[in-house]
Design an enzyme around this catalytic site. Structure first.
Site, PDB file in Angstrom:
ATOM      1  CG  ASP A   1      -0.822  12.606   2.412  1.00 24.29           C
ATOM      2  OD1 ASP A   1      -1.431  11.531   2.191  1.00 24.29           O
ATOM      3  OD2 ASP A   1       0.311  12.657   2.939  1.00 24.29           O
TER       4      ASP A   1
ATOM      5  CD  GLU B   1      -0.193   8.152  -0.740  1.00 20.63           C
ATOM      6  OE1 GLU B   1       0.662   7.348  -0.320  1.00 20.63           O
ATOM      7  OE2 GLU B   1      -1.372   8.142  -0.369  1.00 20.63           O
TER       8      GLU B   1
ATOM      9  CG  ASP C   1       4.985   7.017   0.169  1.00 26.40           C
ATOM     10  OD1 ASP C   1       4.930   6.936   1.414  1.00 26.40           O
ATOM     11  OD2 ASP C   1       4.105   7.561  -0.518  1.00 26.40           O
TER      12      ASP C   1
END
Lengths: 624, 188
Positions: free
Chosen positions: A25, A185, A207
């Site tokens: 990430d 993501e 998110d």
């Protein structure tokens, strides 16, 4: 045939054959790396046991770097050489930086259309800085897994455009990593929640990271995650909360100007205060001799506009997905900024349910990426998990008048290939310029320019005779390539362009120099261009109407309309959009009678046709 | 339903889904105006399970490219068949009835209705509930035009079929404009 054997069940590789795969990430404020061990995803912490690594790179004069926490502590002391939040600069040009808002205190430069940062080590691109972060995390993973990595999955915001995705992939290439997939993501987060096991239904992922907001709506069925819509804002995140709080402190403390390091220090203080406010109802803040405190309600008021903006994105995402809020089975919260109670409340209110927060919102994306990496590298051939993602922004081409013709609309499932035919507009035209754009607006200047190239050696023909087939291909990483071909006369020309940023491929750089002309919001220019197209359209309409139905006009009327046409032609290239608009409007007004007459004639004709049919039907029945 | 997976294997043995491969046969269906969308979605997911590039991520570039092409083809077919308008246009193309570029709708009654609907859109201006009502009416029209197309297509009355498509196109475009207006009003 190996193609087919792979999907056959029961061919799970023996443990010693397991490949080393990780999910990364690569975040705005911090980054994480995770892998799958004994079937479960785990974060790989640093030597101190910390899962989270600040996305900070500190450059020294000799070109060496330090990454992560060591670099992060240099931010206040050596702000010009400590790069933070470079993710916000990925795939961006110098002109974009001003639109990203404050928070950057670097000396920016332009090189080949890409933004660069001046440091003691020389010019550094966001791609290079990101590559340092990736190398740092990959090295940690190699140590933990006891060997070189076979593949990585790197996550990107779902709303990243092609330039930002390409920049991310380039960073991975620079870092020497084998990229299995760029994964969105929100999709990664949905995977991490393991909702694929036995669950069916619709999931919303909210998110909110440091610098970006993504909302994705997914439909889940038998291990397949089908993204229905994704909406986002690449310039909205927790950093904005810090900024808002900093402005408040400056106001309270009556401070008007701050230098780079002072500002950095204040932002650090505000970030700490923001985090404390997730648990406390009030926190004390001290800065530059001023001290005070802020209550959670006051803070909520400061960030309310940003949170509202994010809820509007939720609404849009549901609309795009054609799903109502009641149909959403689960809401997954991702990103450190969703720790904020006010954010949770507002999102929960909107979806009318308690959002899922049981997995640490900072880790959830990396964990999902690790699961996907494990599968893609071939470690779990029995898994049914499949992610069907979409492109977040429409892709198109520039056409006449500076307008964009959409080829692939946003929220189209990838991979996708689509072709469209175009033609030449001048006699004997032997070249055609192809300008590739991404965005939702109609004007070229409002969309992001991705690439520009020329198709040459078109055989000379009369205008409109050439058939130029332009093919857009978007792969499973969401990356675009474009090819064009002229095939009306059997002669073919072919070129493939893949926009790329950050690597020193000289041809790619040349394309970039041509194409990275970011136009600012220029209302005047857009108006002018729109009016010119309007004037041209009006001319064409009038001309073709006169050709088709000239019989409906008297001689006087005909010469009146010809005068109007003359004026349109004369004004078309005027620099004054208002003058063009006036003549277009007058032409519309003064030709209205003709349009009405034509409509009547058409109606008459249709009605007559019908009555004749009816008549003959009646005749038939009468046996005539 | 088991045909989907077998079907894919058969196709991978052939070079790939050629551009000419019929969209219906990709899903193991026969050409039809009426498509069960739930069934189509199930078939779509099964096909993607078999051909998606993620299934070949650890293989050579060539397999990847092939998978990419196939998955793109499946997506194109799915997008075409799930949309009533695109499906109708596709069926016409399959029947060799490509649309002539410069046709105009000559049905007076339809033109009147169309003008009336447009006027309603203008009058609705900024009133959400009026827009919602208009949208409901336009959706009804869309359903009617779909029905007329299906009937004409079945009887191979191509002119009538093309007319129905023209109307379907008008109504679909109008519904998109209404959606735009709604989104603008909702500030999203």
């Amino acid at each position: 045939m190996a193609l087919l054997q792979i999907s056959e069940p029961g061919m799970s590789p023996a443990p010693h054959m397991r490949k080393r795969a990780v999910g990364i990430d690569l975040g705005t404020t911090h980054s994480l790396v995770a892998t799958v061990r004994s079937g479960s995803p785990v974060i790989l912490p640093d030597g101190n046991g910390d899962n989270i690594t600040p996305s900070a790179v500190h450059y020294f004069a000799d070109g060496s770097v330090e990454v992560g926490k060591a670099a992060r502590v240099q931010a206040a002391k050596d702000p010009l050489n400590t790069l933070l939040s470079v993710k916000r600069l990925m795939g961006r040009g110098l002109q974009d930086v001003s639109s990203l808002g404050g928070g950057f205190s670097y000396r920016f430069a332009d090189q080949d259309g890409m933004v660069q940062i001046e440091t003691v080590a020389g010019l550094v691109s966001p791609v290079q800085a990101s590559a340092e972060i990736l190398k740092h995390l990959a090295a940690r993973a190699s140590t933990a897994l006891d060997g070189a990595l076979d593949g990585v999955v790197i996550t990107v915001p779902a709303y990243f455009d092609d330039a930002q995705r390409q920049a991310t992939k380039d960073a991975a290439t620079l870092a020497g990593l084998q990229v299995l997939r760029l994964l969105n993501e929100p999709t990664a987060a949905a995977v991490a929640y393991g909702l694929d096991r036995g669950e069916e239904g619709v999931i919303a992922v909210y998110d909110l990271g440091g610098g970006t907001l993504d909302i994705s709506i997914l439909r889940l069925s038998r291990g397949v995650f089908e993204v229905l819509a994704t909406v986002g804002d690449t310039a909205l995140g927790g950093d904005d909360f810090d900024q808002a709080l900093a402005e408040w402190v400056l106001q309270q403390a009556n401070i008007s100007a701050l230098d780079f390091s002072g500002r950095r220090e204040l932002l650090d203080i505000c970030r700490a205060a923001k985090e404390a406010l997730s648990n406390a109802t009030s926190v004390a803040i001290a800065f530059n001799g001023w001290s005070g405190s802020i209550a959670r309600e006051q803070y909520d008021a400061l960030i309310e506009a940003f949170v509202e903006r994010s809820v509007r994105c939720c609404r849009k995402a549901l609309r795009d997905a054609k799903i109502s809020a009641e149909e959403v089975a689960h809401v997954v919260m991702v990103g450190g900024s969703t720790r904020c109670p006010f954010v949770r409340k507002k999102v929960g209110d909107f979806f009318q349910q308690l959002p899922l927060t049981d997995i640490d919102p900072d880790s959830v994306v990396a964990l999902g990426a690790a699961i996907q990496a494990d599968q893609l590298v071939g470690n779990r051939p029995d898994s049914e998990l499949l992610l069907l993602d979409v492109i977040p922004l429409s892709l198109g081409l520039e056409t006449m008048g500076g307008l964009v013709e959409k080829i692939i609309p946003r929220n189209t499932t990838i991979p996708v290939a689509k072709a469209q035919e175009f033609t030449t507009f001048k006699d004997g035209q032997t070249a055609m310029s192809i300008h590739v754009l991404q965005g939702e607006r109609e004007m070229v200047t409002d969309c992001r320019s991705l690439a520009r190239f020329e198709l040459r050696n078109i055989p000379p023909m009369v205008a409109g005779a050439a058939h130029i087939r332009v093919t857009f291909q978007v792969d499973a990483d969401g990356l675009l390539s474009v090819s064009a071909r002229e095939n009306s006369s059997g002669v073919q020309a072919h070129i493939t362009v893949k926009p790329s940023y950050g690597l020193s491929d000289s041809e790619v750089v040349r394309i970039l120099q041509d194409s990275f002309t970011y136009a600012k919001e220029d209302v005047q220019a857009r108006k002018l261009s729109e009016q010119r197209v309007e004037a041209r359209r009006m001319q064409e309409n009038l001309l073709s109407a006169m050709q088709a139905d000239g019989a409906l006009l008297t001689e006087d009327e005909r010469s009146g309309l010809l005068c109007l046409l003359d004026e349109l032609v004369q004004q078309e290239n005027s620099q004054d959009s208002r003058a063009i608009a006036e003549v277009v409007e007058r032409a519309a007004r003064e030709s209205e009678f003709f349009a009405a007459r034509r409509m009547n004639a058409a109606v008459q004709k249709a009605l007559t046709g019908k009555s004749i049919q009816e008549l003959s039907a009646a005749d038939d029945s009468n046996g005539v | 339903m088991a045909t989907s997976a077998e079907h894919v294997i058969a196709c991978t043995l052939k070079p790939a889904f050629g551009e000419q491969q019929d969209y219906f046969s990709i899903f193991g269906l026969v050409p039809s105006c009426v498509v069960d969308l739930d069934d189509l979605r199930v078939r779509y997911r099964q096909l993607q399970q078999a051909v998606h590039p993620d299934r070949f991520a650890h293989e050579c570039d060539r397999s990847q490219r092939l998978a990419q092409q196939q998955a793109a083809q499946v997506n194109a077919a799915y997008n075409t068949l799930k949309s009533p308008l695109l499906r109708a246009q596709y069926l016409m193309a399959c029947a060799g009835q490509e649309r002539a570029a410069e046709r105009t709708v000559q049905d007076a009654g339809f033109l009147m209705t169309q003008i009336e609907l447009r006027e309603r859109l203008d009058e609705a201006a900024n009133d959400l509930s009026t827009l919602d009502q208009l949208m409901a009416d336009v959706r009804k029209k869309i359903a009617q035009h779909q029905q007329s197309f299906a009937e004409a297509w079945q009887k191979q009355e191509w002119l009538a079929a093309q007319n129905a498509i023209d109307k379907l196109q008008f109504a679909t475009k109008l519904s998109l404009e209404i959606e735009d207006r709604q989104e603008h009003l909702l500030d999203i």
